[in-house]
Design an enzyme around this catalytic site. Structure first.
Site, PDB file in Angstrom:
ATOM      1  CG  ASP A  63     -16.121  30.690  59.040  1.00 35.85           C
ATOM      2  OD1 ASP A  63     -15.573  29.941  59.870  1.00 35.85           O
ATOM      3  OD2 ASP A  63     -16.868  30.269  58.139  1.00 35.85           O
TER       4      ASP A  63
ATOM      5  NE  ARG B 283     -20.478  23.787  64.846  1.00 39.07           N
ATOM      6  CZ  ARG B 283     -21.280  23.797  63.798  1.00 39.07           C
ATOM      7  NH1 ARG B 283     -20.777  24.028  62.596  1.00 39.07           N
ATOM      8  NH2 ARG B 283     -22.570  23.589  63.926  1.00 39.07           N
TER       9      ARG B 283
END
Length: 533
Positions: free
Chosen positions: A275, A434
């Site tokens: 993030d 991810r």
């Protein structure tokens, strides 16, 4: 008349020459804080250890209030093994004999090299906070054959973890001749409940081409005493910890326990979060890869919605508390009409609300693409679902699926209230993004992170994390990267650039609209109660 004040304090006797705090030269007053070796016979170093500890704890706060001169300088240094093991011997760095480093004009980082936290300053402002520059040191505190290192990965997945693992192993082996390296399997609990695996350059040779983590991971399972017991029992003296905010807090706890027991163990953290919400450092590894991969999802949504009438595409991206992936992916794409992030509350109904904007874009272009960070709009979903703030094993808030909620709200509004037929496509590429290997940019970045951590541990630094600050890698106290989270600043130029790019509403009337909505809901509840009575 000038006033000159000199205060001398003691610090451990290892070779670091910079003070922990240094302030000098104001126009009318001079204030100088000097740290010296407690074993020195200098007349200025006659403070007792008790007095030194008190001053070290209390004086810095007092001096901070006068750091307004044009020479104000603060070094936020990291711990060193000699802080609690003052008699440790130092050795020449083996890189002195390295053929690879023979071509480098300056093999080693000077002990006086620092990296400024703030690069843009005004002419007369203090020099501000600095961190110790990362890199190989002329002296090391471990001999190659005495090192027993271990690597552990914790928390969620992120592109680049395997690259960091590989480069720690190769860095230790190729640069320092270390051959005893262990991989701790399954996160923190792997220290006391899982087997270890032996890591060599051959074992990790091609793991950077894979996503995920070669060592496997888990959340939670942090038991400081059990972990340090395992470290002590296994004879480990270098610990490399790859993980996010909670993991780094765990690394700090491990360091404190190691220090308490007086063990010669260097603890090095490598911050990880897809993030990009880690404070101080420029960006986190895997972020560039995530933004690049997000383009595929955005492009797919754009192709879908421009191929139908009144197409509405929603792409949900990662971003629990920070909307950096959504913001950068939006800026990179140029196909996005609206970006919604946790830092910028939004509302659906009313003037300048999201519904009004969607209808406007559908009339203008015939389609719209919305990028939605997973943490955005959680207050709306929680209110409707009456959800309680649950957390996962790492202490992170469990998020409700804002993407599904928003998709349904848009469908209901346009089909039931506006009587408009829309074609809505919802794309959630979270786990695809991810789980992929890191791209070229992140691979290089991960290599620099890993090598910087290795250089720091070999030089005796401990209880630190590493990362780029203004494009220069530095050793940073772990507390600095865990005390707060990096978030999108709505008053910064980057967010202004996004608003200018998408021409979306800024939702500045959020509080007013929410208050009106709450009042309306309260009135309706009272009316329904009266009717039922």
């Amino acid at each position: 008349m000038e006033l000159s004040v000199s205060l001398s304090l003691s610090v451990p006797s290892h070779s670091r020459s910079l003070p922990s705090l240094f302030f000098c030269r104001r126009k009318k007053h001079n204030a100088l804080l000097i740290f010296r070796n407690p074993n020195s016979t200098s007349r200025n170093c006659n403070s007792s250890t008790k007095l030194f500890n008190w001053l070290q704890k209390n004086v810095i706060t007092a001096l901070n209030s006068i750091q307004t001169g044009d020479g104000g300088f603060v070094l936020e240094d990291v711990p060193h093994l000699t802080d609690f093991l003052p008699d440790l011997p130092a050795y020449p760095n083996p890189l002195q004999k390295s053929t690879a480093y023979a071509i480098v004009k300056q093999n080693f980082v000077s002990t006086e090299d620092v990296v400024a936290k703030k690069i843009v300053v005004q002419k007369n402002s203090p020099r501000g906070v600095h961190f110790r520059r990362a890199g190989p040191q002329e002296k090391v505190y471990f001999e190659s054959d005495e090192v027993r290192a271990c690597i552990v990965t914790c928390g969620g997945l992120c592109p680049g973890i395997n690259t960091v693992i590989r480069e720690i192993v190769c860095g230790l082996n190729y640069m320092y001749g270390v051959e005893d390296i262990l991989g701790i399997e399954g996160g923190y609990k792997g220290f006391y409940s899982k087997n270890t695996t032996t890591l060599t350059p051959k074992v990790v040779n091609d793991i950077h081409k894979r996503g995920g983590t070669f060592l496997r991971t888990s959340r939670g399972g942090h038991d400081t005493k059990k972990i340090v017991d395992s470290i002590q029992d296994r004879g480990i003296n270098q610990v490399y910890i790859i993980g996010g905010d909670g993991t780094q807090k765990g690394a700090a706890a491990i360091f404190k326990e190691v220090e308490k027991r007086g063990l010669k163990v260097a603890v090095a953290g490598i911050p990880k979060t897809i993030d990009n919400d880690i404070a101080v450092i420029d960006k986190s590894f895997g972020f560039d890869t995530a933004v690049e991969e997000a383009q595929r999802a955005i492009n797919a949504a754009h192709v879908e919605v421009e191929s139908v009438e009144n197409g509405v595409g929603i792409v949900k991206l990662m971003g629990r508390y920070s909307g950096f992936i959504a913001m950068f992916a939006t800026l990179a794409s140029r196909d996005v009409d609206c970006c919604l992030i946790p830092e910028s509350p939004f509302y659906l109904e009313g003037q300048d609300g999201l519904f009004e904007f969607i209808e406007k874009r559908l009339k203008e272009n015939g389609h719209i693409v919305i990028v939605l960070a997973e943490g955005a709009g959680q207050e709306h979903v929680a209110r409707i679902m009456h959800a309680v703030g649950e957390k996962d094993a790492s202490g992170n808030r469990l998020l409700l699926d804002v993407g599904l909620w928003l998709s349904q709200e848009i469908k209901d509004h346009f089909t039931k209230e506006r009587k408009m037929a829309i074609n809505l496509k919802y794309i959630d590429p979270t786990y695809m993004i991810r789980a992929i290997p890191s791209n070229a940019s992140d691979n290089i970045y991960c290599t620099l992170l890993a090598h910087s951590a290795v250089h720091g541990a070999m030089a005796g630094y401990t209880g630190f994390t590493v990362g780029p600050v203004n494009s220069r890698h530095a050793y940073i106290p772990i507390a600095r990267v865990t005390e707060t989270q990096n978030t999108v600043k709505l008053t910064d130029r980057m967010w202004a650039r996004l608003l200018a790019s998408t021409n979306q509403p800024s939702f500045l009337n959020y509080n007013k609209v929410m208050q009106e909505k709450a009042e309306k809901e309260t009135t309706n509840l009272i009316d329904s109660t009266r009717t039922s009575v």
